[in-house]
Enzyme design. Structure first.
Site, PDB file in Angstrom:
ATOM      1  N   ASP A  92       0.565  -1.250  -0.284  1.00 29.64           N
ATOM      2  CA  ASP A  92       0.166   0.154  -0.032  1.00 29.64           C
ATOM      3  C   ASP A  92       0.986   1.554   0.251  1.00 29.64           C
ATOM      4  O   ASP A  92       0.424   2.273   0.589  1.00 29.64           O
ATOM      5  CB  ASP A  92      -1.199   0.115   1.373  1.00 29.64           C
ATOM      6  CG  ASP A  92      -2.251   0.810   0.747  1.00 29.64           C
ATOM      7  OD1 ASP A  92      -2.581   1.236  -0.397  1.00 29.64           O
ATOM      8  OD2 ASP A  92      -2.644   1.423   2.122  1.00 29.64           O
TER       9      ASP A  92
ATOM     10  N   ASN B 102       0.492   7.364   2.897  1.00 26.02           N
ATOM     11  CA  ASN B 102       1.308   6.366   3.691  1.00 26.02           C
ATOM     12  C   ASN B 102       2.526   6.743   3.948  1.00 26.02           C
ATOM     13  O   ASN B 102       4.043   5.994   4.304  1.00 26.02           O
ATOM     14  CB  ASN B 102       1.134   4.802   3.546  1.00 26.02           C
ATOM     15  CG  ASN B 102      -0.305   4.651   3.747  1.00 26.02           C
ATOM     16  OD1 ASN B 102      -0.695   5.237   4.178  1.00 26.02           O
ATOM     17  ND2 ASN B 102      -0.396   3.785   3.359  1.00 26.02           N
TER      18      ASN B 102
ATOM     19  N   LYS C   7       2.038   4.783  -0.607  1.00 26.60           N
ATOM     20  CA  LYS C   7       1.393   5.696  -1.896  1.00 26.60           C
ATOM     21  C   LYS C   7       1.759   7.106  -0.703  1.00 26.60           C
ATOM     22  O   LYS C   7       2.507   6.721   0.159  1.00 26.60           O
ATOM     23  CB  LYS C   7      -0.240   5.396  -1.521  1.00 26.60           C
ATOM     24  CG  LYS C   7      -0.978   5.626  -0.248  1.00 26.60           C
ATOM     25  CD  LYS C   7      -2.520   5.241  -0.335  1.00 26.60           C
ATOM     26  CE  LYS C   7      -2.798   4.942   1.224  1.00 26.60           C
ATOM     27  NZ  LYS C   7      -4.847   5.151   1.226  1.00 26.60           N
TER      28      LYS C   7
END
Ligand SMILES: Nc1ncnc2c1ncn2[C@@H]1O[C@H](COP(=O)(O)OP(=O)(O)OP(=O)(O)O)[C@@H](O)[C@H]1O
Length: 278
Positions: free
Chosen positions: A222, A227, A224
């Site tokens: 994840d 994050n 991105k």
């Protein structure tokens, strides 16, 4: 073909209500039980933001900050509801929880709400992700939730946001990390783009982190801008291991997962049987 496990991108960041909006709706009301002031029960996020607005205007605290606390241990009715989350989320005596004062809302993610808290004992500011246990069970993400904590506990890298602490209350799980005031997405939105030299540096740091993780057999799944937090010197701190997996050498995961807005068309449209490994 693997299963698809997607999140919706773009958090409701804590800065939004400060710009004048009120946080309302069922998720805000659900927080009433989580905090209480010094002797008075606070009534929810709306009041918290009102309080903060006043504090900004008057430059002095009007009331004590709310305390992050759940009901005492003796009221816990279902021991299985505790055991399920052990050992990654140990129980915490109420006295320990009362040392955390809520300073504000950082973001509302798809799994949990991130709060900015002051640890009165350590006199340091932290971010605490609060995840309702019911949500974990409803979404069948217990294994993933425990994996998130155990992976983050294992990692030790300057560009990874390492775990400070984790514990459980009666209805919530708590994951605590040091607080970063900026993430890459917010910075990018604020400045409207990065110069090439900065992009090179961010990319180099990100590659170093991902290589380190892959060498340890960990896939993040994840990555991105939201994050990727930034420390006080502007270096990356990769966070949110909520979708990450640990794989044995030579194996692979088949679940197609990530945040919908960051996935290619082919990936987002695919579906399948679940996370299998070879
Ligand atoms: N330690 C921290 N300091 C400051 N901000 C943080 C911290 N940890 C998380 N955040 C912010 O809160 C956001 C949500 O946290 P996180 O990604 O862990 O929750 P989530 O529920 O898994 O969200 P999602 O799956 O939607 O990305 C992050 O993207 C980041 O912007």
């Amino acid at each position: 073909m693997g299963a698809v496990s997607c999140r919706q991108g773009q958090h409701t960041r804590g800065s939004a209500p400060q710009k004048g909006g009120n946080i309302q709706g069922p998720w805000a009301r659900g927080w009433k039980s989580l905090w209480c002031g010094m002797g008075t029960i606070r009534s929810g996020l709306e009041e918290l933001w009102e309080l903060q607005r006043h504090q900004c205007l008057h430059q002095e605290p009007l009331q004590p900050a709310p305390v992050l606390v759940e009901k005492p241990l003796s009221e816990w009715p279902v021991p299985q509801f505790i055991n399920l989350f052990l050992p990654e989320f140990p129980m915490r005596p109420v006295r320990g929880q009362q040392e955390l004062k809520i300073l504000g809302l950082v973001a509302k993610g798809s799994f949990g709400t991130v709060l900015k808290v002051l640890d009165c004992a350590q006199k340091a500011v932290f971010a605490v992700k609060v995840v309702p246990k019911v949500k974990v069970l409803q979404r069948d993400t217990l294994r993933q939730c425990k994996e998130e904590v155990s992976i983050q506990r294992q990692i030790n890298h300057p560009f990874v946001h390492s775990l400070g602490d984790s514990w459980q209350g009666r209805r919530h799980l708590f994951i605590m990390c040091s607080y970063c005031s900026m993430d890459l997405y917010s910075l990018w939105s604020a400045v409207g783009g990065f110069p090439e030299t900065s992009i090179r540096l961010f990319a180099a740091e990100l590659v170093l982190v991902l290589c380190y993780l892959h060498d340890m057999g960990i896939i993040h799944r994840d990555v991105k801008m939201e994050n990727i937090l930034l420390d006080e010197r502007g270096h990356l701190r990769l966070t949110d291991f909520g979708l990450s997996r640990r794989l044995s050498p030579g194996s692979r995961a088949y679940t197609i997962c990530g945040t919908l807005q960051y996935m290619g068309e082919g990936e987002a449209g695919a579906g399948g049987e679940g996370d299998a490994e070879k």
